[in-house]
Structures are given as C-alpha cells and as structure tokens.
Scaffold this motif. Structure first.
Motif: not given
Length: 425
Positions: A1-14
C-alpha cells in the motif's frame, strides 16, 4: 500500500521581508506555494497512490481568501476525479472553527477528520479492507494543555469505532496509519505528544504536521513517525529542499519512506570563503560559483540566498562597507535571473600580524593584553554581559550566554579594526 504524506501547505502565506527588496521576487515566491501544491497533487496522480494524507495547516491563516480556497479545492477535485481518497486534519493556522464551508463542499472521496474527538475511516481496495486511518485536528488555534491530542487515536479504538458504525470487517485491514498536527516533543507549546505514546498505539506509520522540517523517528531505518515538512519554504528561516513523503507499507516490514521535493524556489544560507581573492570581481566570481554548486545540491532551479562572506582577506576594509556590499549584491542579482541574493553580509577578517602588534608595544598591544585576560576569565565575562543586559531591563537570552566567547572574539576584532584604521589615517 502506498500513500502521500503532506502537511503545512500554507496556501496564501505572505512573503515576510522580501517585498521591500524585490516586488517581482516576492510575487514569484507567492506563486511558488501554489506550484508546490500542484506538484503534491500531480505526484499522487502520477504514482496512483491509494490515498493522500494532509496533516494540517492547509491555509496560512484562519481567514483564508476565496482564491486560496478555490486553489485548494481544485487540487482536491483533481484527486477525486482520479479516484484517490484524501483525508485531512486541521492545524493551528486553519482550525476547525475557521473552515468556511459555505465556499465549497468537499469533493467525493475527500474527508475532514473531526477536531472534537478521535475520528476514523476505513480505506478499501476492490471492496476489501485495506487500511485504517485515524486522527484528530485542531478545534481552535490553541490546544488545551490538559488534553493530549493523541489520546484515543489507536488501532484498537479505530476497529471498535468502525465496527460500531457498521464496518465489522475493519479489524481485517492489514494496515493502520495515524495523522495529527502536533509538535511531538519538539514543540512543548503546540499539542506536545510523547513519541512513545504514538509508537504504542498500534499504527504502522504516523503522518504528522506542524514542524516545517522533514524528519523520521525513531530513525531513518525504522520510520514509524514522520514530519514531511512544508511543501515550499516561505522565508530565509526555511532553507534547503522542501516536499512530501511517499510512504509504502508492506506487511511484516518497516515502512519505506521516499522524500519527493515539491518546491519551485529554495532558500539558502551560505558562507563563502573569499580568502585569496585579489579584487572585488574575484569575490563576485567566487560567490557565483558557490551559488551554482548549492543550487545543484538543492534539486531546484530558482533560489533565494543570504550570503555571508568569510575568511581572512586584504579586502576586509572594503567588504566591511555596507555600500560596497549593496553594490555587489545588486550586481550578483543582475548576473543570473534565477538567483536572488536578499542580503550580503560580512564576516571577513583583515590580514593582520598580531605578533608584530604585540612587539610594537603601542596601544593595540595593550588592548590585546586586556582582551587576553578577559577571554581567560569566562565567568567574569559572562557576569559582565549579564549586568549590561540587566542595567537595560532586558533578560539575557540563552543564545547570547552560550556564545559569549564568540561574541567577545568578534568584539575584539572590531576594536582592532577601529584602532588600526585610526592609526593608518
């Protein structure tokens, strides 16, 4: 089984601090965050992973704009259309109470785990149970000290909750993963959690957010807990490559974790030794060579760098002048448009024969004798610095106390610069 671990996208960060130096680079870094998110989505689609986990701080602020929501949801819709489930928890930047559900409904296959209690989902493949997913998000921007965010997030609790919800075969799932936005034991203020507690929860892997540096625990050889870091560095404090983890689980084996870079722009702090440079153009050439070398190691085309010039050089007097360094910085930025230097700092030392200065017996010799005595009395030196801070009503920072020897050496060099420049004039 394979999955993506993402975090802290911070979309819109100045872009903190960069806009005053360059409007175009501030705008470029802002678009880089959106590009990095696009790479997260595309990586999941290209690899046809079983699901994607996003461990909090999808947005940089609790009041994200409509444009940022639209960007985020377009990515979720692409994953939904590709048949890839997405599970996410809220973080301290985008807590559960701030989510503006009137903007969009979550696409099919995308689920937000609860922030009010431990929450669980069952991932199936071809109708058969594959993986238990458990986690809990932030309800408000702060986490109550008396409550552990990981309490109740265990494999056993997942099996019981899912069985009670009408999925009695949940216990047959060969894998289980947990997801939290927390500081582990690295940040005592943001939902601290003992690694031992997570390792004893029956999960094969823990996908964590909040710490912006990538890291695996207990070790890279036994990666049971991971921080994937942020997907795009936002300022000079977030240097080096940034990205996500692609995690593969096989029954009876330790997790296999692959780092996948997603950043369009890498931030770098660099020390460049300019010893032996005969002229300012020589310094510029050496800096540019180091920039290209660092860029190659970072696996990224564009780069924002903060450069400190170091080494012993006869050019010290020139390089100590802010106007000279600013002219050099602008020249460097004109040479190659994919690199931007936000600051050029000086830590060079002059070519100086201290033995000769001591033999001459003039005031510099007397000063060096006093400096030698001070350096040998470390406790008294620290006490002196402590008194100077207290006299100004300021507490002595721990970083200053730990580096008092280095600061004393720097002060010694500065005083010698002044004395010798006055003598030469």
């Amino acid at each position: 089984m394979t999955f993506i671990h993402a975090a802290d996208l911070h979309l819109g960060a100045p872009m903190r601090g960069l806009r005053a130096l360059s409007e175009s680079w501030a705008d470029r870094v802002r678009t880089a965050i959106a590009e990095a998110y696009g790479r997260v989505v595309q990586t999941a689609i290209d690899r046809q992973v079983d699901f994607v986990l996003i461990a909090g701080d999808m947005f940089d602020t609790a009041c994200a704009s409509y444009a940022d929501y639209r960007l985020f949801f377009r990515g979720l819709e692409r994953l939904s259309q590709a048949g890839i489930p997405v599970f996410m928890v809220t973080g301290n930047h985008d807590p559960f109470t701030s989510w503006q559900r009137e903007f969009f409904n979550l696409p099919e296959g995308v689920e937000m785990l609860s922030a009010q209690k431990p929450d669980f989902r069952l991932v199936r493949r071809d109708g058969q149970p594959l993986c238990l997913v458990g986690g809990r998000g932030y309800y408000n921007q702060t986490w109550p000290r008396e409550l552990c965010i990981a309490d109740g997030v265990t494999r056993q609790a997942a099996e019981e909750a899912l069985a009670a919800a009408g999925q009695p075969d949940a216990a047959d799932a060969p894998f289980a993963v947990g997801m939290l936005h927390c500081g582990l034991d690295l940040d005592p203020e943001k939902a601290p959690v003992s690694p031992r507690q997570l390792l004893g929860a029956g999960m094969d892997y823990w996908a964590l957010g909040h710490i912006h540096l990538k890291g695996l625990f207990p070790s890279a050889d036994n990666p049971r807990i991971g921080f994937s870091g942020c997907i795009q560095g936002r300022d000079i404090r977030e240097t080096e490559e940034r990205g996500i983890y692609c995690v593969t689980l096989r029954k009876g084996e330790v997790p296999a974790v692959e780092f996948v870079p997603t950043a369009s722009i890498v931030w770098q702090r660099m020390d460049v030794d300019v010893s032996g440079c005969e002229s300012l153009p020589d310094v510029s050439e050496r800096v540019m060579r180091e920039l290209f070398a660092a860029n190659g190691r970072a696996r990224c085309e564009e780069m924002v760098s903060r450069i400190t010039l170091a080494g012993t050089t006869k050019l010290h007097g020139l390089l100590a002048r802010p106007d000279v360094r600013e002219d050099m910085r602008e020249s460097l930025n004109d040479q190659y448009p994919l690199f931007f230097c936000d600051a050029l700092l000086d830590a060079t030392k002059p070519v100086r024969d201290e033995a000769l200065l001591r033999e001459e017996g003039l005031f510099p010799a007397t000063f060096l004798q006093v400096a030698d005595v001070q350096a040998s009395e470390e406790d008294e030196l620290l006490s002196y610095v402590q008194d100077e801070f207290l006299s100004r009503g300021v507490k002595l920072p721990g970083s200053v106390a730990r580096s008092v020897d280095e600061l004393a050496a720097e002060a010694r060099s500065l005083v010698l610069d002044v004395l010798l420049s006055e003598e030469s004039s």
